[in-house]
Design an enzyme around this catalytic site. Sequence first.
Site, PDB file in Angstrom:
ATOM      1  N   LYS A 180      -8.624   9.922   6.210  1.00  0.00           N
ATOM      2  CA  LYS A 180      -8.442  11.235   5.597  1.00  0.00           C
ATOM      3  C   LYS A 180      -9.736  12.035   5.499  1.00  0.00           C
ATOM      4  O   LYS A 180      -9.701  13.271   5.447  1.00  0.00           O
ATOM      5  CB  LYS A 180      -7.833  11.081   4.202  1.00  0.00           C
ATOM      6  CG  LYS A 180      -6.399  10.583   4.176  1.00  0.00           C
ATOM      7  CD  LYS A 180      -5.428  11.672   4.558  1.00  0.00           C
ATOM      8  CE  LYS A 180      -3.987  11.261   4.271  1.00  0.00           C
ATOM      9  NZ  LYS A 180      -3.033  12.333   4.575  1.00  0.00           N
ATOM     10  N   SER A 189      -5.190   2.854   9.216  1.00  0.00           N
ATOM     11  CA  SER A 189      -5.521   4.118   8.547  1.00  0.00           C
ATOM     12  C   SER A 189      -6.471   4.001   7.367  1.00  0.00           C
ATOM     13  O   SER A 189      -7.209   4.950   7.081  1.00  0.00           O
ATOM     14  CB  SER A 189      -4.235   4.809   8.102  1.00  0.00           C
ATOM     15  OG  SER A 189      -3.476   3.977   7.251  1.00  0.00           O
TER      16      SER A 189
END
Length: 330
Positions: free
Chosen positions: A63, A314
């Site tokens: 992110k 991720s």
Amino acid sequence: MTDTGTLDPPLVLPTADDVRAAAGRLRGVANATPVLTSRTLDALAGATVFLKCESFQRGGAFKFRGAYNAVSKLSAEERARGVLAYSSGNHAQAVALTGRLLGVKTVVVMPEDAPGPKIDGTRGYGAEVVLYDRHGRSREEIATELQRERGMTLIPPYDHPDVIAGQGTAALELIAETGPLDVVMTPCGGGGLLSGTALAAKPASPGVHVVGVEPELADDATRTFRTGALQTVHNPPTIADGLRTPSLGRYTLPLVRANVDEMRTVSERQIVEALRFLWMRMKLVIEPSGAVPLAALLAEPEAFRGRRVGIVISGGNVDLASACELFAAG
């Protein structure tokens, strides 16, 4: 960017060129995360598997790429007013860290039941955290109110062209290191990472098959992909807390439909099994959301046999107590 010309006002969708431009902004700021391999994993899958470990990214997840790309493009006036975000955790920390690096005030709306380390990490990077009850008002409603009151710029967790372009830089790095791939897989919540990955991977590795993976309990994007109509979920009870988003967004919906080749789902037990492999065999501390695409590979290895497979892991912002409970229960 390309103009779809079909909506009012028309959406300007990010392109592969935007991903490459984002890579330039992130160079020297974001970590070039490692790509790891495992002979044991290759044997289990019957494939050559490359894991792009965004758990080693700043803020502990991919992110940071999208948050930094988006905030760094704001004008001086926008930065002075501050940035607002909403997130279950990883985008929250990414925006908070970006604000600290760029000297921008940040406010983040987070659910009360978000993992404690993610709330603590967001505060630790200097953001003001506004907690809310998932079963009461929506985070979007609260963020809209705050935006109106404070005049801040909203940077959403996935449905933003600059966020999407930033997320795609992980796949650019992956393919630059591994060479051409047959398959690239990512987790899918709101579709930002998946959309950016598809934008980056298609020109970088022609013929690549892009696969998004969701928990069975949060399968809105998979149902959307298969039916062509937007599907939703509401607070799905999956252990993959980063993938509890209600639906694909205005930007990610057309990008996923245009560029993604396949969607898959995995059970909660399969997620735990993939987590166990990553923790115990590869010594990688990964959060449940990050293990979801590997779970799909291990659940149906025959679908990937003999292929070169890249997987974007991720993030690694896991609550250790919760992880231990999962392993004990499994």
